[in-house]
Design a protein around this motif. Structure first.
Motif, PDB file in Angstrom:
ATOM      1  N   ASN A  93     -19.802 -17.984  -7.952  1.00  0.00           N
ATOM      2  CA  ASN A  93     -18.578 -17.199  -7.804  1.00  0.00           C
ATOM      3  C   ASN A  93     -18.804 -15.733  -8.142  1.00  0.00           C
ATOM      4  O   ASN A  93     -18.311 -14.835  -7.442  1.00  0.00           O
ATOM      5  CB  ASN A  93     -17.474 -17.765  -8.705  1.00  0.00           C
ATOM      6  CG  ASN A  93     -16.954 -19.104  -8.232  1.00  0.00           C
ATOM      7  OD1 ASN A  93     -17.141 -19.480  -7.080  1.00  0.00           O
ATOM      8  ND2 ASN A  93     -16.329 -19.844  -9.119  1.00  0.00           N
ATOM      9  N   TRP A  94     -19.537 -15.485  -9.211  1.00  0.00           N
ATOM     10  CA  TRP A  94     -19.773 -14.095  -9.614  1.00  0.00           C
ATOM     11  C   TRP A  94     -20.623 -13.370  -8.571  1.00  0.00           C
ATOM     12  O   TRP A  94     -20.363 -12.206  -8.233  1.00  0.00           O
ATOM     13  CB  TRP A  94     -20.436 -14.038 -10.980  1.00  0.00           C
ATOM     14  CG  TRP A  94     -20.754 -12.638 -11.426  1.00  0.00           C
ATOM     15  CD1 TRP A  94     -21.970 -12.116 -11.711  1.00  0.00           C
ATOM     16  CD2 TRP A  94     -19.813 -11.567 -11.613  1.00  0.00           C
ATOM     17  NE1 TRP A  94     -21.866 -10.804 -12.063  1.00  0.00           N
ATOM     18  CE2 TRP A  94     -20.555 -10.427 -12.023  1.00  0.00           C
ATOM     19  CE3 TRP A  94     -18.434 -11.458 -11.486  1.00  0.00           C
ATOM     20  CZ2 TRP A  94     -19.953  -9.197 -12.295  1.00  0.00           C
ATOM     21  CZ3 TRP A  94     -17.831 -10.230 -11.755  1.00  0.00           C
ATOM     22  CH2 TRP A  94     -18.592  -9.122 -12.149  1.00  0.00           C
ATOM     23  N   ASP A  95     -21.631 -14.051  -8.033  1.00  0.00           N
ATOM     24  CA  ASP A  95     -22.433 -13.452  -6.967  1.00  0.00           C
ATOM     25  C   ASP A  95     -21.564 -13.134  -5.756  1.00  0.00           C
ATOM     26  O   ASP A  95     -21.710 -12.072  -5.137  1.00  0.00           O
ATOM     27  CB  ASP A  95     -23.555 -14.413  -6.569  1.00  0.00           C
ATOM     28  CG  ASP A  95     -24.373 -13.895  -5.399  1.00  0.00           C
ATOM     29  OD1 ASP A  95     -25.217 -13.007  -5.618  1.00  0.00           O
ATOM     30  OD2 ASP A  95     -24.137 -14.359  -4.269  1.00  0.00           O
ATOM     31  N   ALA A  96     -20.644 -14.034  -5.420  1.00  0.00           N
ATOM     32  CA  ALA A  96     -19.749 -13.812  -4.277  1.00  0.00           C
ATOM     33  C   ALA A  96     -18.844 -12.615  -4.516  1.00  0.00           C
ATOM     34  O   ALA A  96     -18.582 -11.824  -3.596  1.00  0.00           O
ATOM     35  CB  ALA A  96     -18.920 -15.061  -4.015  1.00  0.00           C
ATOM     36  N   VAL A  97     -18.369 -12.466  -5.746  1.00  0.00           N
ATOM     37  CA  VAL A  97     -17.502 -11.328  -6.076  1.00  0.00           C
ATOM     38  C   VAL A  97     -18.253 -10.007  -5.868  1.00  0.00           C
ATOM     39  O   VAL A  97     -17.707  -9.048  -5.300  1.00  0.00           O
ATOM     40  CB  VAL A  97     -16.992 -11.441  -7.529  1.00  0.00           C
ATOM     41  CG1 VAL A  97     -16.381 -10.118  -7.999  1.00  0.00           C
ATOM     42  CG2 VAL A  97     -15.965 -12.563  -7.644  1.00  0.00           C
ATOM     43  N   LEU A  98     -19.493  -9.962  -6.310  1.00  0.00           N
ATOM     44  CA  LEU A  98     -20.266  -8.722  -6.178  1.00  0.00           C
ATOM     45  C   LEU A  98     -20.546  -8.391  -4.713  1.00  0.00           C
ATOM     46  O   LEU A  98     -20.463  -7.229  -4.301  1.00  0.00           O
ATOM     47  CB  LEU A  98     -21.577  -8.841  -6.954  1.00  0.00           C
ATOM     48  CG  LEU A  98     -21.437  -8.928  -8.473  1.00  0.00           C
ATOM     49  CD1 LEU A  98     -22.801  -9.099  -9.133  1.00  0.00           C
ATOM     50  CD2 LEU A  98     -20.740  -7.687  -9.030  1.00  0.00           C
TER      51      LEU A  98
ATOM     52  N   PRO B  84     -16.967 -15.697   0.166  1.00  0.00           N
ATOM     53  CA  PRO B  84     -18.294 -15.339   0.700  1.00  0.00           C
ATOM     54  C   PRO B  84     -19.434 -15.821  -0.203  1.00  0.00           C
ATOM     55  O   PRO B  84     -20.143 -15.035  -0.826  1.00  0.00           O
ATOM     56  CB  PRO B  84     -18.224 -13.811   0.751  1.00  0.00           C
ATOM     57  CG  PRO B  84     -17.319 -13.454  -0.382  1.00  0.00           C
ATOM     58  CD  PRO B  84     -16.298 -14.555  -0.476  1.00  0.00           C
ATOM     59  N   LEU B  85     -19.633 -17.130  -0.245  1.00  0.00           N
ATOM     60  CA  LEU B  85     -20.618 -17.727  -1.144  1.00  0.00           C
ATOM     61  C   LEU B  85     -22.012 -17.692  -0.533  1.00  0.00           C
ATOM     62  O   LEU B  85     -22.218 -18.141   0.591  1.00  0.00           O
ATOM     63  CB  LEU B  85     -20.213 -19.169  -1.443  1.00  0.00           C
ATOM     64  CG  LEU B  85     -18.906 -19.295  -2.238  1.00  0.00           C
ATOM     65  CD1 LEU B  85     -18.273 -20.651  -2.007  1.00  0.00           C
ATOM     66  CD2 LEU B  85     -19.155 -19.054  -3.714  1.00  0.00           C
ATOM     67  N   ARG B  86     -22.978 -17.181  -1.309  1.00  0.00           N
ATOM     68  CA  ARG B  86     -24.359 -17.086  -0.832  1.00  0.00           C
ATOM     69  C   ARG B  86     -25.244 -18.197  -1.380  1.00  0.00           C
ATOM     70  O   ARG B  86     -26.349 -18.396  -0.890  1.00  0.00           O
ATOM     71  CB  ARG B  86     -24.938 -15.714  -1.188  1.00  0.00           C
ATOM     72  CG  ARG B  86     -24.144 -14.563  -0.600  1.00  0.00           C
ATOM     73  CD  ARG B  86     -24.900 -13.261  -0.665  1.00  0.00           C
ATOM     74  NE  ARG B  86     -25.075 -12.762  -2.033  1.00  0.00           N
ATOM     75  CZ  ARG B  86     -25.630 -11.602  -2.338  1.00  0.00           C
ATOM     76  NH1 ARG B  86     -26.076 -10.804  -1.368  1.00  0.00           N
ATOM     77  NH2 ARG B  86     -25.748 -11.202  -3.597  1.00  0.00           N
ATOM     78  N   PHE B  87     -24.804 -18.902  -2.410  1.00  0.00           N
ATOM     79  CA  PHE B  87     -25.493 -20.102  -2.872  1.00  0.00           C
ATOM     80  C   PHE B  87     -24.466 -20.982  -3.564  1.00  0.00           C
ATOM     81  O   PHE B  87     -23.336 -20.585  -3.808  1.00  0.00           O
ATOM     82  CB  PHE B  87     -26.672 -19.765  -3.799  1.00  0.00           C
ATOM     83  CG  PHE B  87     -26.287 -19.204  -5.155  1.00  0.00           C
ATOM     84  CD1 PHE B  87     -26.158 -20.040  -6.247  1.00  0.00           C
ATOM     85  CD2 PHE B  87     -26.079 -17.842  -5.328  1.00  0.00           C
ATOM     86  CE1 PHE B  87     -25.823 -19.531  -7.498  1.00  0.00           C
ATOM     87  CE2 PHE B  87     -25.750 -17.317  -6.573  1.00  0.00           C
ATOM     88  CZ  PHE B  87     -25.612 -18.166  -7.661  1.00  0.00           C
ATOM     89  N   GLY B  88     -24.872 -22.234  -3.842  1.00  0.00           N
ATOM     90  CA  GLY B  88     -23.957 -23.168  -4.468  1.00  0.00           C
ATOM     91  C   GLY B  88     -24.188 -24.580  -3.980  1.00  0.00           C
ATOM     92  O   GLY B  88     -25.139 -24.869  -3.255  1.00  0.00           O
ATOM     93  N   ALA B  89     -23.306 -25.485  -4.403  1.00  0.00           N
ATOM     94  CA  ALA B  89     -23.399 -26.891  -4.023  1.00  0.00           C
ATOM     95  C   ALA B  89     -22.023 -27.517  -4.192  1.00  0.00           C
ATOM     96  O   ALA B  89     -21.089 -26.881  -4.678  1.00  0.00           O
ATOM     97  CB  ALA B  89     -24.434 -27.609  -4.895  1.00  0.00           C
TER      98      ALA B  89
END
Length: 427
Positions: free
Chosen positions: A228-233, A295-300
């Motif tokens: 989530n934090w990566d998506a925010v950035l 806009p998620l760049r990684f996750g599961a």
């Protein structure tokens, strides 16, 4: 074997308003209580500020300690028929103690999502960015094959721990079909050890707002969750500027539990980037927005924020990883994009085109009814648990790898835990 008393060992105390994991845990608890089962929830974690009121559901609560024989006395006295471990770390810590004092208790693992898969994808993203690849076009990253994922996962310590816990348990609840397939096809986990158990919801009692009753974009998610934090950035630095250029008066309302100072520092009213913090009612704020962004760049796993958007009839724009476990196939209620340009273009199109938006909203309702009904999935889960309880001895006999792993790893875990316990007592 009957199922009358269930012990849930939580990694954290459930917070359904903070994360999808907390929401799924509460859905499981509601399912158990509805069967008339006696439920005890125990956790070594500190109580968070958004903890659910378990007592209101008739659920007993118990604080437990790590590496402490007090748990042995507690579980021996309780003698549950089933123990649900909330994530593999709790199975590692308490599984051998449960087996020692309650050998007949069925052991079930709530995976939430595969943490090892999430970590592998985060590593792939970092490699790509270090290599100087286009930071706004992730088509190649999102198209990684299961063979490549296996290579990145298989040697990682966290993967070996997580998959070992799945083998040791009698059943593991899988929230994402992709992850269940990955475990079976690449890691050799027997399908008999897995159960498909997505988020389980009921339709909202009030109709969703229509196009003209809504305004602005929304993005929501627990700030403590790395994806989530990566998506925010990425949203702040790349995606939102592209949207704002075409919609200069639009606003993005950003919500999330446990908002850190680094997140509030991103607030910029002049840019329409508004950090709102924790939402007491996520469905209300998502239901008032015209478009949801993820806009998620990684996750599961399954993305609770995207299921909330479906519940509210709010079209969403996300990436292939955001949509991966959501069971919609090619009929996404909004759009799936691989680049900042495509994300922005579709966000603007849905925001301005009422016909396109209306078609996406209709798909929200279709997917909810087809894939996420509480009654359907809770009844299927209960049947599976009852069936397993009636054939538990044969089921365990067929799982030799699980028996072997429990014998070896639990011995080492047991003695290490007892060493820590002895060390703590001598201090």
């Amino acid at each position: 074997m009957s199922l009358q008393h269930v012990l849930v060992i939580g990694y954290v105390w459930p917070e359904p308003t903070s994360s999808a994991a907390g929401g799924h845990m509460m859905q499981l608890l509601h399912c158990f209580v509805a069967q008339g089962w006696s439920v005890t929830f125990a956790s070594p974690a500190k109580v968070g500020e958004h903890k659910a009121d378990l007592a209101a559901l008739g659920i007993a609560e118990q604080t437990i300690a790590l590496n402490d024989e007090s748990f042995d006395r507690f579980v021996a006295a309780l003698q549950p028929d089933m123990v649900l471990f909330d994530r593999f770390m709790m199975e590692e810590q308490f599984g051998w103690r449960v087996e020692l004092h309650c050998p007949q208790a069925m052991r079930v693992l709530e995976t939430c999502d595969l943490q090892s898969l999430r970590d592998a994808r985060q590593g792939l993203l970092k490699e790509r960015l270090r290599a100087g690849e286009d930071e706004n076009d992730f088509g190649a990253l999102f198209d990684v094959s299961s063979d490549t994922l296996y290579r990145h996962m298989s040697e990682a310590d966290i993967t070996q721990r997580e998959v070992a816990a799945i083998f040791r348990c009698d059943l593991s609840l899988m929230i994402s079909p992709f992850e269940g397939q990955l475990l079976v096809e690449r890691f050799g986990v027997p399908p008999s050890l897995l159960h498909d158990c997505p988020l389980m919801v009921a339709p909202l009692p009030t109709p969703a707002l229509d196009f003209d009753q809504r305004a602005n974009f929304v993005c929501i998610g627990n700030f403590r969750h790395a994806p989530n934090w990566d998506a925010v950035l990425w949203l702040k630095n790349q995606v939102w500027p592209r949207i704002r250029k075409q919609l200069p008066r639009a606003e993005l309302h950003l919500y999330g539990a446990y908002t850190p100072p680094k997140a509030t520092a991103l607030h910029n009213a002049a840019q329409g980037f508004l950090v709102k913090g924790w939402a007491a009612d996520a469905l209300q704020v998502v239901g008032q927005a015209r478009v949801a962004l993820a806009p998620l760049r990684f996750g599961a796993g399954i993305k609770g924020k995207l299921l909330d958007a479906m519940l509210c009839g709010t079209p969403s724009v996300t990436t292939p990883l955001g949509a991966e476990g959501m069971r919609t196939g090619d009929r996404w209620p909004g759009h799936i994009a691989c680049s900042a340009d495509e994300l922005a273009a579709w966000a603007v199109r849905l925001y301005e085109d009422s016909d396109q938006w209306g078609a996406a909203q209709a798909q929200c309702h279709e997917h909810l009814c087809a894939e996420y009904g509480f009654e359907q999935h809770s009844q299927t889960l209960v049947r599976r648990l009852y069936q397993l309880s009636q054939s538990l001895e044969q089921h365990r006999r067929a799982n030799f790898i699980g028996t072997m792993l429990r014998h070896h790893l639990h011995k080492s875990t047991k003695y290490f835990s007892q060493w820590i316990q002895s060390k703590n007592q001598s201090v």
